[in-house]
Design a protein around this motif. Structure first.
Motif, PDB file in Angstrom:
ATOM      1  N   SER A 119     -37.728  19.681  -3.249  1.00  0.00           N
ATOM      2  CA  SER A 119     -37.663  20.905  -2.445  1.00  0.00           C
ATOM      3  C   SER A 119     -37.207  20.624  -1.020  1.00  0.00           C
ATOM      4  O   SER A 119     -36.503  21.434  -0.411  1.00  0.00           O
ATOM      5  CB  SER A 119     -39.030  21.606  -2.427  1.00  0.00           C
ATOM      6  OG  SER A 119     -39.998  20.828  -1.739  1.00  0.00           O
ATOM      7  N   LEU A 120     -37.589  19.469  -0.480  1.00  0.00           N
ATOM      8  CA  LEU A 120     -37.153  19.096   0.864  1.00  0.00           C
ATOM      9  C   LEU A 120     -35.690  18.657   0.863  1.00  0.00           C
ATOM     10  O   LEU A 120     -34.921  19.001   1.760  1.00  0.00           O
ATOM     11  CB  LEU A 120     -38.042  17.990   1.424  1.00  0.00           C
ATOM     12  CG  LEU A 120     -37.715  17.491   2.833  1.00  0.00           C
ATOM     13  CD1 LEU A 120     -37.715  18.646   3.827  1.00  0.00           C
ATOM     14  CD2 LEU A 120     -38.707  16.429   3.272  1.00  0.00           C
ATOM     15  N   ARG A 173     -46.027  29.258   6.451  1.00  0.00           N
ATOM     16  CA  ARG A 173     -44.579  29.486   6.362  1.00  0.00           C
ATOM     17  C   ARG A 173     -44.180  30.758   7.094  1.00  0.00           C
ATOM     18  O   ARG A 173     -43.092  30.831   7.687  1.00  0.00           O
ATOM     19  CB  ARG A 173     -44.161  29.563   4.878  1.00  0.00           C
ATOM     20  CG  ARG A 173     -42.651  29.679   4.659  1.00  0.00           C
ATOM     21  CD  ARG A 173     -41.944  28.459   5.176  1.00  0.00           C
ATOM     22  NE  ARG A 173     -40.493  28.599   5.123  1.00  0.00           N
ATOM     23  CZ  ARG A 173     -39.747  29.166   6.061  1.00  0.00           C
ATOM     24  NH1 ARG A 173     -40.333  29.674   7.151  1.00  0.00           N
ATOM     25  NH2 ARG A 173     -38.436  29.233   5.954  1.00  0.00           N
ATOM     26  N   SER A 204     -51.235  24.714  -1.063  1.00  0.00           N
ATOM     27  CA  SER A 204     -49.866  24.274  -0.806  1.00  0.00           C
ATOM     28  C   SER A 204     -49.009  24.578  -2.028  1.00  0.00           C
ATOM     29  O   SER A 204     -49.503  25.089  -3.048  1.00  0.00           O
ATOM     30  CB  SER A 204     -49.832  22.778  -0.497  1.00  0.00           C
ATOM     31  OG  SER A 204     -50.174  22.031  -1.650  1.00  0.00           O
ATOM     32  N   SER A 236     -42.239  21.295   5.930  1.00  0.00           N
ATOM     33  CA  SER A 236     -42.728  21.018   4.578  1.00  0.00           C
ATOM     34  C   SER A 236     -43.678  19.828   4.529  1.00  0.00           C
ATOM     35  O   SER A 236     -44.339  19.607   3.508  1.00  0.00           O
ATOM     36  CB  SER A 236     -41.550  20.775   3.636  1.00  0.00           C
ATOM     37  OG  SER A 236     -40.778  19.681   4.078  1.00  0.00           O
ATOM     38  N   ARG A 263     -35.033  27.945  -0.298  1.00  0.00           N
ATOM     39  CA  ARG A 263     -34.975  26.792   0.617  1.00  0.00           C
ATOM     40  C   ARG A 263     -33.522  26.407   0.899  1.00  0.00           C
ATOM     41  O   ARG A 263     -33.150  26.140   2.040  1.00  0.00           O
ATOM     42  CB  ARG A 263     -35.704  25.584  -0.003  1.00  0.00           C
ATOM     43  CG  ARG A 263     -37.186  25.751  -0.129  1.00  0.00           C
ATOM     44  CD  ARG A 263     -37.914  25.507   1.162  1.00  0.00           C
ATOM     45  NE  ARG A 263     -37.985  24.106   1.509  1.00  0.00           N
ATOM     46  CZ  ARG A 263     -38.462  23.656   2.662  1.00  0.00           C
ATOM     47  NH1 ARG A 263     -38.850  24.504   3.590  1.00  0.00           N
ATOM     48  NH2 ARG A 263     -38.514  22.374   2.914  1.00  0.00           N
ATOM     49  N   SER A 286     -46.299  20.421   1.432  1.00  0.00           N
ATOM     50  CA  SER A 286     -45.898  19.712   0.208  1.00  0.00           C
ATOM     51  C   SER A 286     -46.572  18.351   0.106  1.00  0.00           C
ATOM     52  O   SER A 286     -46.144  17.497  -0.669  1.00  0.00           O
ATOM     53  CB  SER A 286     -44.375  19.539   0.164  1.00  0.00           C
ATOM     54  OG  SER A 286     -43.931  18.738   1.243  1.00  0.00           O
ATOM     55  N   ALA A 324     -41.818  18.141  -5.415  1.00  0.00           N
ATOM     56  CA  ALA A 324     -42.147  18.400  -4.010  1.00  0.00           C
ATOM     57  C   ALA A 324     -41.115  17.754  -3.095  1.00  0.00           C
ATOM     58  O   ALA A 324     -40.684  18.346  -2.098  1.00  0.00           O
ATOM     59  CB  ALA A 324     -43.550  17.882  -3.693  1.00  0.00           C
ATOM     60  N   TRP A 360     -50.284  27.481   2.765  1.00  0.00           N
ATOM     61  CA  TRP A 360     -48.845  27.350   2.947  1.00  0.00           C
ATOM     62  C   TRP A 360     -48.138  28.673   3.188  1.00  0.00           C
ATOM     63  O   TRP A 360     -47.183  28.717   3.958  1.00  0.00           O
ATOM     64  CB  TRP A 360     -48.235  26.597   1.769  1.00  0.00           C
ATOM     65  CG  TRP A 360     -47.880  27.417   0.556  1.00  0.00           C
ATOM     66  CD1 TRP A 360     -48.683  27.694  -0.489  1.00  0.00           C
ATOM     67  CD2 TRP A 360     -46.625  28.035   0.299  1.00  0.00           C
ATOM     68  NE1 TRP A 360     -48.028  28.457  -1.415  1.00  0.00           N
ATOM     69  CE2 TRP A 360     -46.743  28.679  -0.957  1.00  0.00           C
ATOM     70  CE3 TRP A 360     -45.405  28.111   0.967  1.00  0.00           C
ATOM     71  CZ2 TRP A 360     -45.707  29.394  -1.548  1.00  0.00           C
ATOM     72  CZ3 TRP A 360     -44.369  28.822   0.393  1.00  0.00           C
ATOM     73  CH2 TRP A 360     -44.515  29.453  -0.844  1.00  0.00           C
ATOM     74  N   GLU A 386     -38.660  33.357   0.947  1.00  0.00           N
ATOM     75  CA  GLU A 386     -39.271  32.071   0.593  1.00  0.00           C
ATOM     76  C   GLU A 386     -40.777  32.143   0.703  1.00  0.00           C
ATOM     77  O   GLU A 386     -41.505  31.597  -0.148  1.00  0.00           O
ATOM     78  CB  GLU A 386     -38.726  30.976   1.516  1.00  0.00           C
ATOM     79  CG  GLU A 386     -39.290  29.600   1.236  1.00  0.00           C
ATOM     80  CD  GLU A 386     -38.886  28.560   2.267  1.00  0.00           C
ATOM     81  OE1 GLU A 386     -39.698  27.669   2.564  1.00  0.00           O
ATOM     82  OE2 GLU A 386     -37.751  28.638   2.765  1.00  0.00           O
TER      83      GLU A 386
END
Length: 555
Positions: free
Chosen positions: A116-117, A230, A98, A43, A171, A47, A113, A226, A158
């Protein structure tokens, strides 16, 4: 050759302790470590904060003081707490499309952002608890394949996320299932290795985590949008599915579940795959079954008894629990703090991330060479304290305008080296210092502290947008705290694992006696040296009397 009634370590030794099976399990672990680096830190590239401006002007003629509409647009779009008028125009020339550009994660939505991580790491934390239990109940191999299939399904979902909420849910599920897939091969590797090979072989997969980061920096540079990026990130796990099904089930797990016949067939296959021709035809008997039942009941009683869990917060174990808990929290928060801040360093994001990952390779190799040769406590203190000093220096240099600011990336790489180097030592100390009766509860607690550290790191870095340098200031303080708390732990190098809390009490007592003896010895030598000089005797002869005098003083 007679083998009836043989114990597992004896059987594995006869079946070749480092054969094709162990090598194949090691390859599987290295593959998943490679994949883990892409899952944990991918990410960083999709992100990253991107510069933007308002694409459409406000419908009404709005002015702030003497600002024109154009100046007002620039001011309003870059206000970190306000919403923007109309659509935004993003500069995607360097980073590509992104999640920030697709779902407008700017202004008052900028923190999403980082969320999300953190959600990914929350899934990893829940997965370690959930699948830790199911893996012990249903088997290593079956749960690994089940989780790996689910992970690839959720990864594809995702990649095709229609909105941010769906993306965040996927996620979490990706983190949940990947942890379940990663637990089993790691456990199997240690269960198929005899004790004398575990420390060295167990450190090798960590190198491939760093290799994965280096490769990902090149992939991120080549595939900047992205969704395609991904999709590329999930290809290694798809490849893993093609050969992971060949892994054997754990013999130790089969015996712990009283599946002696299955364990017998498995150990015979292991011996055959390792090329052992004179392996006994019968290894495990009813005697082993009875022993495994008794050991399993003792383990279940130790792990399921509520009092065993509360032992980790009672003296003397609470000293170990607090120190190791802070050390695990510090490692993960500082490690991800350095890794996720690559974009905030001067220069190109991809090149900085490449260098940031490259410094991990010598750290991983060096820890394999020295982990069994240096003091666990001393090396932990030096690395945590050194990482704290580098972050303090970075905070100081960020407030200085001039040529010294170019030293910030160098300090960041040094800090990343130190914190990477210490992981194997922290992991070994965790397995070596907790007593057997509460080792599962203790290890689970400190690893949960590490998960909290990884969850908090991206959120802490986001606070830098509100108060500059707050993240590294907090992380430096935590690193200093971990450095001093590790000094409370006993030295575990070349020691026997404690079996009970009383064994740990003796280990801690010997630790304090050793420290006291060290200072007493230095004091006695200094006093004897002065007395010898005054009496005209040879000062060099005093050393042979020190140990007896120290022994009498201790008594």
């Amino acid at each position: 050759m007679q083998g009836a009634g043989m114990k597992v370590d004896e059987a594995l030794h006869l079946a070749k302790p480092l054969g094709r099976v162990q090598f194949f399990i090691l390859v599987c672990n290295c593959s998943l470590s490679f994949c883990a680096s892409w899952i944990y830190l991918g990410s960083v590239f999709f992100s990253e904060a991107i510069s933007y401006k308002c694409k459409t002007a406000p419908e009404k003629d709005v002015l702030i003081g003497n600002l024109s509409i154009k100046e007002f647009q620039s001011f309003y779009c870059h206000d970190g707490t306000s919403q923007c008028f109309g659509k935004l125009d993003y500069d995607t020339s360097e980073h590509g499309q992104s999640i920030v550009t697709e779902w407008d994660l700017v202004c008052d939505r900028a923190s999403l952002a980082s969320v999300s991580l953190s959600v990914l790491h929350a899934g990893l934390a829940v997965g370690s608890i959930t699948f830790g239990y199911t893996t012990d109940k249903y088997g290593r191999r079956s749960m690994m394949l089940f989780c790996l299939v689910l992970f690839n399904i959720f990864s594809l979902a995702e990649t095709l996320s229609p909105n941010f909420i769906f993306f965040v849910i996927m996620r979490f599920l990706c983190g949940l299932t990947f942890k379940g897939a990663w637990l089993s091969p790691t456990t199997m590797m240690f269960e198929y290795l005899t004790p004398n090979y575990r420390s060295v072989i167990g450190s090798i997969p960590q190198i491939f985590f760093s290799v994965g980061l280096i490769v990902m920096s090149g992939v991120g540079y080549l595939v900047k949008d992205w969704r395609p990026f991904r999709a590329v990130l999930m290809t290694p796990t798809l490849i893993c599915l093609s050969f992971f099904w060949m892994l054997p089930e754990s013999v130790r797990w089969q015996l712990s579940k009283n599946k002696v016949r299955e364990a017998e067939r498995t150990i015979q296959k292991v011996a055959k795959w390792n090329g052992v021709m004179d392996f006994p035809k019968l290894v495990f008997t009813d005697t082993v079954l009875v022993e495994s039942i008794e050991e399993g009941q003792q383990r279940a009683k130790a792990t399921n008894n509520n009092s065993s869990f509360f032992e980790i917060i009672k003296p003397p174990t609470v000293v170990v629990t607090v120190a190791l808990g802070v050390m695990w929290f510090t490692f993960f928060s500082v490690y991800f703090g350095f890794a996720l801040s690559s974009g905030s360093l001067a220069g190109n994001l991809y090149f900085n991330f490449f260098l940031n990952s490259l410094v991990e390779i010598p750290a991983r190799l060096l820890q394999i060479l020295v982990v069994g040769r240096v003091s666990r406590v001393a090396s932990s203190f030096v690395c945590f304290f050194g990482a704290g000093l580098t972050m303090t220096a970075i905070v100081f240099l960020r407030n200085i305008d001039g040529e010294w600011s170019t030293a910030i990336p160098v300090l960041a790489f040094l800090g990343k080296f130190l914190i990477t180097f210490i992981f194997a030592t922290v992991l070994l100390m965790t397995t070596e210092v907790f007593p057997t009766t509460i080792r599962v509860a203790g290890t689970g607690f400190v690893q949960a502290c590490g998960s909290i550290g990884s969850i908090s790191a991206p959120l802490l870095l986001y606070l830098d947008t509100i108060l500059p340098n707050l993240a590294f200031t907090c992380l430096a303080g935590i690193a200093f705290l971990a450095a001093f708390l590790c000094c409370l732990l006993p030295e575990t190098r070349n020691t026997v694992q404690p079996q009970t809390v009383e064994d740990l009490r003796e280990l801690l007592k010997n630790r304090y006696i050793s420290i006291k003896t060290f200072f007493n010895t230095r004091r006695l030598r200094r006093n004897n040296w002065h007395e010898s000089r005054e009496s005209g005797e040879d000062p060099s002869s005093d050393g042979e009397h020190d140990s007896r005098e120290v022994g009498r003083s201790e008594k």
